[in-house]
Scaffold this motif. Structure first.
Motif, mmCIF file in Angstrom:
data_model
loop_
_atom_site.group_PDB
_atom_site.id
_atom_site.type_symbol
_atom_site.label_atom_id
_atom_site.label_comp_id
_atom_site.label_asym_id
_atom_site.label_seq_id
_atom_site.Cartn_x
_atom_site.Cartn_y
_atom_site.Cartn_z
ATOM 1 N N CYS A 42 0.681 63.756 -35.270
ATOM 2 C CA CYS A 42 1.451 62.510 -35.184
ATOM 3 C C CYS A 42 0.528 61.299 -35.321
ATOM 4 N N LEU A 43 -0.578 61.340 -34.588
ATOM 5 C CA LEU A 43 -1.449 60.163 -34.548
ATOM 6 C C LEU A 43 -2.117 59.919 -35.894
ATOM 7 N N MET A 44 -2.432 60.988 -36.602
ATOM 8 C CA MET A 44 -3.015 60.850 -37.940
ATOM 9 C C MET A 44 -2.012 60.154 -38.863
ATOM 10 N N ASN A 45 -0.769 60.539 -38.718
ATOM 11 C CA ASN A 45 0.318 59.961 -39.505
ATOM 12 C C ASN A 45 0.495 58.476 -39.167
ATOM 13 N N ILE A 46 0.554 58.183 -37.875
ATOM 14 C CA ILE A 46 0.754 56.806 -37.434
ATOM 15 C C ILE A 46 -0.452 55.943 -37.811
ATOM 16 N N GLN A 47 -1.635 56.515 -37.606
ATOM 17 C CA GLN A 47 -2.858 55.764 -37.929
ATOM 18 C C GLN A 47 -2.936 55.466 -39.426
ATOM 19 N N GLY A 48 -2.517 56.457 -40.231
ATOM 20 C CA GLY A 48 -2.532 56.271 -41.682
ATOM 21 C C GLY A 48 -1.670 55.100 -42.106
ATOM 22 N N LYS A 49 -0.527 54.952 -41.455
ATOM 23 C CA LYS A 49 0.394 53.874 -41.774
ATOM 24 C C LYS A 49 -0.162 52.538 -41.307
ATOM 25 N N LEU A 50 -0.648 52.509 -40.086
ATOM 26 C CA LEU A 50 -1.192 51.268 -39.533
ATOM 27 C C LEU A 50 -2.369 50.791 -40.373
ATOM 28 N N SER A 51 -3.196 51.737 -40.788
ATOM 29 C CA SER A 51 -4.353 51.393 -41.620
ATOM 30 C C SER A 51 -3.914 50.791 -42.944
ATOM 31 N N ARG A 52 -2.932 51.423 -43.566
ATOM 32 C CA ARG A 52 -2.430 50.909 -44.845
ATOM 33 C C ARG A 52 -1.876 49.508 -44.695
ATOM 34 N N MET A 53 -1.296 49.238 -43.517
ATOM 35 C CA MET A 53 -0.725 47.910 -43.280
ATOM 36 C C MET A 53 -1.788 46.902 -42.846
ATOM 37 N N GLY A 54 -3.024 47.369 -42.676
ATOM 38 C CA GLY A 54 -4.093 46.464 -42.259
ATOM 39 C C GLY A 54 -3.978 46.068 -40.794
ATOM 40 N N SER A 55 -3.347 46.890 -40.001
ATOM 41 C CA SER A 55 -3.158 46.564 -38.588
ATOM 42 C C SER A 55 -4.410 46.895 -37.784
ATOM 43 N N SER A 98 9.281 60.867 -45.090
ATOM 44 C CA SER A 98 8.225 60.789 -44.080
ATOM 45 C C SER A 98 7.741 59.357 -43.922
ATOM 46 N N ASN A 99 7.538 58.696 -45.042
ATOM 47 C CA ASN A 99 7.061 57.319 -45.006
ATOM 48 C C ASN A 99 8.077 56.393 -44.336
ATOM 49 N N ALA A 100 9.351 56.619 -44.625
ATOM 50 C CA ALA A 100 10.401 55.799 -44.003
ATOM 51 C C ALA A 100 10.417 56.008 -42.496
ATOM 52 N N MET A 101 10.224 57.249 -42.070
ATOM 53 C CA MET A 101 10.240 57.540 -40.636
ATOM 54 C C MET A 101 9.032 56.932 -39.938
ATOM 55 N N VAL A 102 7.846 57.066 -40.538
ATOM 56 C CA VAL A 102 6.659 56.519 -39.873
ATOM 57 C C VAL A 102 6.694 54.985 -39.895
ATOM 58 N N SER A 103 7.354 54.416 -40.902
ATOM 59 C CA SER A 103 7.501 52.955 -40.927
ATOM 60 C C SER A 103 8.308 52.478 -39.737
ATOM 61 N N ASP A 104 9.383 53.199 -39.432
ATOM 62 C CA ASP A 104 10.195 52.859 -38.257
ATOM 63 C C ASP A 104 9.359 52.976 -36.988
ATOM 64 N N LYS A 105 8.613 54.067 -36.891
ATOM 65 C CA LYS A 105 7.804 54.315 -35.691
ATOM 66 C C LYS A 105 6.793 53.190 -35.505
ATOM 67 N N VAL A 106 6.147 52.821 -36.591
ATOM 68 C CA VAL A 106 5.118 51.776 -36.530
ATOM 69 C C VAL A 106 5.734 50.427 -36.187
ATOM 70 N N LYS A 107 6.921 50.162 -36.691
ATOM 71 C CA LYS A 107 7.612 48.916 -36.337
ATOM 72 C C LYS A 107 7.863 48.883 -34.832
ATOM 73 N N GLY A 137 2.036 55.953 -49.125
ATOM 74 C CA GLY A 137 2.325 54.904 -48.145
ATOM 75 C C GLY A 137 1.342 54.847 -46.991
ATOM 76 N N ARG A 138 0.384 55.768 -46.982
ATOM 77 C CA ARG A 138 -0.519 55.839 -45.824
ATOM 78 C C ARG A 138 -1.962 56.054 -46.274
ATOM 79 N N ASP A 139 -2.884 55.675 -45.404
ATOM 80 C CA ASP A 139 -4.292 56.013 -45.621
ATOM 81 C C ASP A 139 -4.560 57.347 -44.935
ATOM 82 N N LEU A 140 -5.758 57.869 -45.155
ATOM 83 C CA LEU A 140 -6.122 59.133 -44.517
ATOM 84 C C LEU A 140 -7.574 59.092 -44.081
ATOM 85 N N ARG A 141 -7.805 59.567 -42.887
ATOM 86 C CA ARG A 141 -9.185 59.705 -42.416
ATOM 87 C C ARG A 141 -9.798 60.886 -43.153
ATOM 88 N N PRO A 142 -10.991 60.768 -43.656
ATOM 89 C CA PRO A 142 -11.596 61.918 -44.340
ATOM 90 C C PRO A 142 -12.072 62.963 -43.334
#
Lengths: 242, 478, 252
Positions: free
Chosen positions: A216-229, A190-199, B456-461
């Motif tokens: 989908c958006l929660m997933n994408i947002q989670g990745k972008l947030s982790r990357m500090g985007s 999942s992480n590999a797939m969302v990394s591609d999407k975010v790229k 690998g990801r953050d989460l909104r609470p």
């Protein structure tokens, strides 16, 4: 543009519990159009999480409750393509051995719409008066695109948002890797797939990514947030209401 | 060479994700073939809905497989060929060994065939002291390297030209070279010797024709033609479902197969082979044998939910669009059949519990069905497999894979009907999450079983108040 | 040896399909026993093809040939075909070994080319794969030693530039396979449109269906190729590296 129409909100569990602002902006958009909104307060979940994991008995319980809650709604609108797909295409398989419930499920399938589909195909509107200054890109959620065939409608709506430039991303139709429980049970994939999407999102130079499904958006947002985007993640209702 | 390793799905997936060469190769493959195949369907004179017609043709054949196979066998025999019906891999392998023994076969050249991997034919021949040469360039490379294929059509996709250059230098005792045309020529030269010296050639079968009594082989390299023309014996092995009733069905199926496999309008070579050389002919084998394999397919046939999977013509289009396959590669599936087709076929052949990760390790995105030349509903069957894993199944001997989860879902289904209980549970969760929420309002680490998300990801609470609660309070919207 | 096997195997399928073991039902639709209206129309179209339409098919063939590295040359008569082959021989060297040798089918179209005489100037042998002349082993060795194989064909499908070759006595399969260069000589009226036409003819044309597919029918669409190394297309894998089709166009 105004009418004495009323729509019934099916808000999706994710929106209800984590992103209530998405439903709030949906209501705003309908009010702008002069359309009344009701929201059955007994609703909980369409049953998709249980169904996708194979727990059909549990899914059936949720589905029956859902059918009951929305029994009298004439037109149901939902901010999630995957939930609408669940009701339209999978409820029937839950009631193969029960003709009464099957009929009720089939009837329901004809009354339920995804938000962008409803605006463009049923109401015939594309300009909601929204405004967003900057570039946006759009992610095609799998069940929205391939399940219920919604592809052009969100794009039409986005093109009428004042101040925005819509830029298509590479592989916009590729799965973002959410897949419900998959994102937790198969986290590396999942992480590999969302990394591609975010790229692909970042490569467009967009200020925001828009979609029609909070999973989908929660997933994408989670990745972008982790990357500090600082790229914004918005549901289409939010950008239309802005 | 196919041992079952479906239990290694997660570990192999992790390895594949870290392998940059593989990742680039798979992304490139999908970029080229996935899009081009979709475009080639759009350009069909009949349009992409030809796939729906092809689906009906395949399903009709499968639903009359008894008649079709009997007709095929009768007509192959009329053409002078031999037909062996093999219930399982042992029967198929024993037959091949008998034929090889009878003809004092010392060297075999092999055309690409997934089903020959399924029955582990190479292993058996080698054990019997027979030299086996893979002749499809990708399979030849894999064989030299002692590995298994990572894609149904492009088995060596995970190897760079440098890898192959070093491999050839090492195994063929020649100076290092990594130019693809020259590497191909080296293989051409090496395999030419094998073709000319071989006693027996083996092949698979793409789509047999029952009406005329022929198998077909479809390829671009010419190795299958070589392997089935020059040696004195030819054995073709086919999964029992790889057949069409009539010649006219081939028009649609062949056009779709070529597009699905490599976005081509026609592969370089298509051979209809229906028997050994006849009187007055100069070449072609003296004996032709067709081995028709069951090996678990009749069980799939017997289940109306999974019967559709037998419509598959093994083109591998689904691999060329699957976003999961693009990350995990072919080895993760741990069996001959990988990608979306493998995710359904492999559990049905080797055991649903054993291959449970193949059933559950996808997002059901549906790209596979859209690209399938015969419109097979793979997501539907994955869901059916998951249902069996969730609740168990006596016909397929499946035990519930996760009883804890099953119990949890039962509790969930009890709560889901009662909004007040649901609200109470939400309140509990909202309180509990405070332990994991940072000052900036983001969750960065969750406890098991949810910790996979936050790797690998953050989460909104959870929101302070659910939308329904707000609605109930009649909150004014600005 | 296999009959018991077969019965058990087929019975298992019948059981799986829920069919009674005793009888076997006929599904009339499965093996189309009557010609459809569409097929009739196809056969009519082929029969009534005009010279203009044939020229268009040739144009389609040439267009389809480009992307697959296939050379198609239209020639007014056999002399110019012969000259074309002589040029090929002159311009190309053998792949294995120094001696230039050509293998050819003993087919009227090929025999009328006068290749042995035409190539004698270059001291190149032309060997006909004719069992009346010599044995199969000897023919095989000659084909292996040849770098150009010359054949006729049954049909050529224009939309995919595909040669269709059935197998008969004297028409060895290896001639279009083993030598590095494959030359096919066909006549204009052998060009048909596509697979639909081919299968219609094979199944329903009264003349053609007598022979049907023969025990081996091969479709050849250009030279052999592979993309197994880094998905890079290479022309010339195990089959021929070059294919040339000479189309003899009858005078108007």
């Amino acid at each position: 543009m105004s009418s004495s129409k009323t729509v019934t909100l099916f808000i999706q569990c994710l929106v209800d519990t984590i992103y209530p602002e998405v439903a709030q902006t949906m209501v705003q958009v309908f009010r702008r159009l002069g359309i009344g909104v009701t929201c059955p307060t007994d609703q909980t979940c369409c049953g998709q999480p249980a169904f996708n994991s194979g727990y059909r008995q549990s899914a059936r319980v949720a589905a029956k409750h859902f059918i009951e809650v929305f029994a009298d709604a004439e037109q149901i609108v939902c901010p999630s393509g995957s939930c609408v797909n669940m009701v339209r295409h999978h409820y029937a398989s839950l009631f193969q051995n029960d003709s009464r419930w099957l009929q009720r499920a089939q009837n329901l399938a004809g009354r339920i719409y995804e938000f962008s589909e409803y605006l463009v195909d049923v109401l015939g509107v594309v300009d909601l008066g929204g405004r967003f200054d900057g570039k946006v890109t759009y992610h095609d959620s799998c069940h929205l695109l391939r399940g219920i065939g919604v592809q052009e409608q969100p794009r039409k709506l986005l093109r009428h948002v004042l101040g925005t430039e819509l830029i298509e991303m590479h592989n916009s139709d590729y799965c973002c890797g959410f897949g419900g429980a998959f994102s937790v049970k198969y986290p590396d994939i999942s992480n590999a797939m969302v990394s591609d999407k975010v790229k692909n999102i970042i490569d467009t130079g967009a200020d925001a990514v828009v979609g029609c499904d909070m999973g989908c958006l929660m997933n994408i947002q989670g990745k972008l947030s982790r990357m500090g985007s600082s790229i914004k993640v918005m549901h289409i209702a939010q950008i239309l209401a802005s | 060479m196919s041992k079952i390793a479906t239990e290694n799905y997660v570990a192999e997936a992790r390895k594949a994700i870290k392998n940059r060469v593989l990742q680039e190769a798979l992304a490139d493959l999908q970029h080229r073939f996935g899009r081009a195949t979709a475009e080639s369907y759009r350009r069909l004179p009949e349009g992409p809905d030809l796939r729906l017609k092809a689906h009906d043709i395949r399903l009709q054949t499968i639903e009359n497989l008894d008649i079709v196979l009997e007709t095929l066998a009768t007509n192959i025999r009329k053409n002078g060929g031999h037909v062996h019906f093999a219930e399982d891999r042992r029967s198929a392998v024993n037959y091949c060994l008998e034929v090889a023994h009878k003809h004092k076969v010392r060297q075999v050249v092999k055309g690409k065939s997934m089903v020959s991997e399924e029955i582990r034919l190479n292993e058996a021949l080698v054990e019997a002291g027979i030299e086996v040469s893979e002749t499809d360039l990708g399979e030849y490379i894999i064989q030299l390297a002692g590995e298994t294929p990572s894609h149904i059509i492009a088995p060596a996709i995970h190897k760079t030209r440098n890898d192959i250059g070093s491999l050839f230098a090492d195994k063929l005792d020649i100076p290092y070279d990594d130019d693809p045309p020259r590497l191909t020529w080296i293989a051409r030269k090496a395999l030419r010797e094998k073709f000319l010296a071989a006693d027996m050639g083996t092949s698979g079968c793409n789509i047999a024709c029952a009406e005329t009594g022929h198998i077909t082989t479809v390829s671009n390299e010419g190795n299958i033609r070589m392997a089935t023309t020059l040696p004195r014996v030819h054995i073709a092995i086919m999964g029992m479902e790889r057949v069409a009733a009539g010649l006219e069905d081939h028009d649609i199926l062949l056009r779709l197969l070529c597009r699905g496999a490599a976005a081509q309008h026609m592969a370089t070579y298509v051979s209809y082979i229906g028997g050994p050389r006849s009187t007055g002919q100069i070449d072609g084998p003296q004996e032709f044998h067709l081995v028709i394999l069951d090996n678990g397919r009749s069980r799939i046939l017997a289940d109306a939910e999974f019967r559709e999977m037998l419509c598959c013509i093994r083109c591998a289009a689904c691999l060329n669009v699957c976003p999961v396959y693009a990350k995990i590669g072919g080895h993760a599936y741990g069996y001959v059949y990988c990608g979306p087709v493998g995710a359904v076929v492999t559990p049905l052949l080797v055991g649903i519990n054993r291959a449970k990760d193949l059933c559950q390790g996808e997002t059901l995105c549906g790209a596979c069905q859209d690209i399938c030349p015969v419109n097979i509903d793979i997501p539907r069957m994955l869901l059916a497999l998951r249902a069996k894993l969730a609740e168990g199944d006596s016909a397929w001997k499946v035990t519930p894979a996760d009883r804890k989860e099953k119990f949890l879902l039962q509790v969930w289904s009890w709560v889901i009907r009662r909004r007040r209980l649901y609200d109470a549970a939400l309140k509990l969760a909202a309180a509990g999450q405070k332990l994991f929420t940072h000052k900036d309002g983001v969750i960065r680490r969750l406890p098991p079983p949810m910790h996979g998300w936050t790797k690998g990801r953050d989460l909104r609470p959870l929101a302070k108040e659910s939308f329904v609660q707000g609605w109930k309070k009649g909150i004014k919207i600005r | 040896m296999s009959t018991a096997n077969q019965e058990e195997f087929i019975n298992r399928i019948k059981m799986a399909l829920g069919k009674p073991i005793a009888t076997s039902q006929r599904d009339a639709d499965l093996f189309k026993s009557a010609m459809s209206a569409e097929t009739r129309a196809i056969l009519e179209r082929i029969k009534n093809r005009t010279p203009e339409e044939r020229k268009n098919l040739l144009a389609t063939l040439i267009e389809a040939a480009g992307p697959i590295n296939l050379e198609v040359k239209s020639c007014e008569d056999l002399n110019s075909v012969s000259a074309g082959i002589v040029d090929l021989v002159r311009a190309n060297d053998p792949e294995w070994g120094p001696k230039k040798s050509v293998a050819a089918w003993p087919h009227p179209l090929i025999e009328n080319l006068g290749l042995p005489a035409a190539l004698s100037q270059q001291d190149v042998n032309v060997f006909f794969t004719d069992l009346k002349e010599t044995d199969a082993e000897s023919i095989r060795r000659h084909v292996i030693d040849s770098y150009i194989g010359v054949t006729a064909a049954d049909f050529c499908m224009a939309d995919t530039a595909t040669l269709v070759m059935r197998t008969r006595a004297g028409q060895a399969r290896s001639v279009s396979l083993v030598p590095a260069i494959h030359v096919a000589v066909i006549e204009l009226n052998q060009i048909i449109a596509d697979l639909k036409e081919l299968y219609a003819l094979l199944k329903w044309d009264p003349q053609i269906k007598k022979e049907a597919l023969t025990n081996c029918m091969t479709f050849i669409s250009g030279p052999s190729k592979t993309a197994d190394i880094e998905a890079t297309m290479v022309h010339g894998a195990h089959g021929p590296r070059e294919v040339h089709i000479f189309v003899v166009t009858a005078p108007d």
